[in-house]
Design an enzyme around this catalytic site. Structure first.
Site, PDB file in Angstrom:
ATOM      1  N   GLY A  38     -88.305   7.005   3.666  1.00  0.00           N
ATOM      2  CA  GLY A  38     -89.153   8.176   3.520  1.00  0.00           C
ATOM      3  C   GLY A  38     -90.388   8.053   4.397  1.00  0.00           C
ATOM      4  O   GLY A  38     -90.845   6.947   4.691  1.00  0.00           O
ATOM      5  N   GLN A  52     -98.599   9.905   7.843  1.00  0.00           N
ATOM      6  CA  GLN A  52     -98.420   8.520   8.269  1.00  0.00           C
ATOM      7  C   GLN A  52     -98.268   8.393   9.783  1.00  0.00           C
ATOM      8  O   GLN A  52     -98.387   7.294  10.313  1.00  0.00           O
ATOM      9  CB  GLN A  52     -97.213   7.898   7.567  1.00  0.00           C
ATOM     10  CG  GLN A  52     -97.426   7.673   6.082  1.00  0.00           C
ATOM     11  CD  GLN A  52     -96.202   7.101   5.406  1.00  0.00           C
ATOM     12  OE1 GLN A  52     -95.289   7.824   5.043  1.00  0.00           O
ATOM     13  NE2 GLN A  52     -96.180   5.787   5.261  1.00  0.00           N
ATOM     14  N   CYS A  60     -94.038   0.388   1.325  1.00  0.00           N
ATOM     15  CA  CYS A  60     -94.589   1.492   2.113  1.00  0.00           C
ATOM     16  C   CYS A  60     -94.672   1.076   3.571  1.00  0.00           C
ATOM     17  O   CYS A  60     -95.104  -0.046   3.884  1.00  0.00           O
ATOM     18  CB  CYS A  60     -95.977   1.862   1.591  1.00  0.00           C
ATOM     19  SG  CYS A  60     -96.701   3.303   2.402  1.00  0.00           S
ATOM     20  N   LEU A  61     -94.274   1.987   4.476  1.00  0.00           N
ATOM     21  CA  LEU A  61     -94.372   1.696   5.907  1.00  0.00           C
ATOM     22  C   LEU A  61     -95.820   1.495   6.335  1.00  0.00           C
ATOM     23  O   LEU A  61     -96.081   0.829   7.339  1.00  0.00           O
ATOM     24  CB  LEU A  61     -93.740   2.838   6.712  1.00  0.00           C
ATOM     25  CG  LEU A  61     -92.236   3.057   6.508  1.00  0.00           C
ATOM     26  CD1 LEU A  61     -91.751   4.239   7.347  1.00  0.00           C
ATOM     27  CD2 LEU A  61     -91.455   1.804   6.839  1.00  0.00           C
ATOM     28  N   HIS A 102     -93.481   9.353  -4.267  1.00  0.00           N
ATOM     29  CA  HIS A 102     -94.191   8.420  -3.393  1.00  0.00           C
ATOM     30  C   HIS A 102     -94.721   9.147  -2.156  1.00  0.00           C
ATOM     31  O   HIS A 102     -95.893   8.991  -1.791  1.00  0.00           O
ATOM     32  CB  HIS A 102     -93.219   7.304  -2.992  1.00  0.00           C
ATOM     33  CG  HIS A 102     -93.795   6.287  -2.055  1.00  0.00           C
ATOM     34  ND1 HIS A 102     -94.015   4.970  -2.430  1.00  0.00           N
ATOM     35  CD2 HIS A 102     -94.186   6.362  -0.756  1.00  0.00           C
ATOM     36  CE1 HIS A 102     -94.515   4.309  -1.399  1.00  0.00           C
ATOM     37  NE2 HIS A 102     -94.621   5.133  -0.372  1.00  0.00           N
ATOM     38  N   GLU A 103     -93.867   9.947  -1.510  1.00  0.00           N
ATOM     39  CA  GLU A 103     -94.276  10.621  -0.278  1.00  0.00           C
ATOM     40  C   GLU A 103     -95.242  11.766  -0.547  1.00  0.00           C
ATOM     41  O   GLU A 103     -96.178  11.985   0.230  1.00  0.00           O
ATOM     42  CB  GLU A 103     -93.043  11.124   0.487  1.00  0.00           C
ATOM     43  CG  GLU A 103     -92.050  10.039   0.887  1.00  0.00           C
ATOM     44  CD  GLU A 103     -92.673   8.925   1.720  1.00  0.00           C
ATOM     45  OE1 GLU A 103     -93.687   9.171   2.388  1.00  0.00           O
ATOM     46  OE2 GLU A 103     -92.147   7.801   1.695  1.00  0.00           O
ATOM     47  N   HIS A 154     -98.662  10.531  -0.710  1.00  0.00           N
ATOM     48  CA  HIS A 154     -99.294  10.391   0.609  1.00  0.00           C
ATOM     49  C   HIS A 154     -99.992  11.685   1.017  1.00  0.00           C
ATOM     50  O   HIS A 154    -101.116  11.660   1.551  1.00  0.00           O
ATOM     51  CB  HIS A 154     -98.249  10.036   1.668  1.00  0.00           C
ATOM     52  CG  HIS A 154     -97.931   8.581   1.772  1.00  0.00           C
ATOM     53  ND1 HIS A 154     -98.870   7.638   2.137  1.00  0.00           N
ATOM     54  CD2 HIS A 154     -96.768   7.906   1.581  1.00  0.00           C
ATOM     55  CE1 HIS A 154     -98.300   6.442   2.162  1.00  0.00           C
ATOM     56  NE2 HIS A 154     -97.031   6.574   1.817  1.00  0.00           N
TER      57      HIS A 154
END
Length: 211
Positions: free
Chosen positions: A30, A35, A78-79, A120-121, A124
């Site tokens: 994701g 990001q 997380c990236l 989660h996304e 962000h």
């Protein structure tokens, strides 16, 4: 907080393709537009396993309109915070409305990993990271670790190619940690003030006999 996408056009579709390419290269399941430095309400998800055909989902202006009382726990990463994972509790099922890459209104009732990934996304897009859902002790540890890493390897981006964003992200994490610390200190001060007020009231109501 990211701004809504005003119109789903070719530029937005190109952004979706760029996001998917970045997500696959990471690799991850994701990615939110913020990001990669685009502060718009848009995210991509693909839960297909390595031996399966790709199954990309594009969510534009996603909004959680319902969530279950039942809770699920997943170990999240997380990236933006590489090589750190923690168990996070979230609603087991969510209903999300969104626009697809063609601009058509859609609704998804998601459970399991898809529900977790969507939450989660979307976090962000609202300026929230998964470490905001873990304990203060663990959050302090991860922020300190990555602020140190940023200072040692700056300038370097954690996701993508643009220089310096990794340091800015970790500075933001540090600011968030400080905000948490100040809020907790204020709560302690308020609690003590209330306790003192109660004691003073009791002292006036029931004078203490010191003899």
């Amino acid at each position: 907080v990211c701004k809504p996408v005003a119109a789903v056009d070719d530029d937005i579709r190109r952004l979706a393709d760029d996001m998917l390419e970045t997500m696959y290269d990471a690799p991850g399941i994701g990615l939110a537009a913020i990001q990669i430095g685009e502060p718009v309400r848009m995210l991509v998800i693909d839960l297909a396993k390595e031996d399966e055909a790709k199954a990309p989902h594009v969510f534009i202006n996603p909004q959680i309109v319902a969530s279950s009382d039942d809770i699920s726990i997943y170990e999240e990463g997380c990236l933006s915070i590489p090589d750190y994972y923690a168990e996070v509790e979230r609603p087991e099922t969510v209903t999300v409305t969104y626009l697809d890459r063609d601009g058509k209104a859609q609704e998804m009732v998601a459970d399991g990993l898809m529900a977790t990934c969507l939450q989660h996304e979307i976090d962000h897009l609202n300026g929230v990271l998964f470490i905001d859902h873990i304990s203060k002790l663990k959050r302090d540890m991860v922020v300190r670790k990555f602020k140190k890493l940023a200072r040692e390897k700056a300038p370097q981006r954690l996701v993508g190619d643009e220089p310096g964003v990794g340091v800015e992200l970790l500075d933001a994490l540090g600011d968030r940690l400080e905000a948490h610390r100040l809020a907790e200190l204020q709560q302690r001060v308020d609690h003590r003030r209330r306790a003192v007020g109660v004691l003073q009231h009791l002292a006036h109501e029931r004078p203490v006999d010191l003899q």
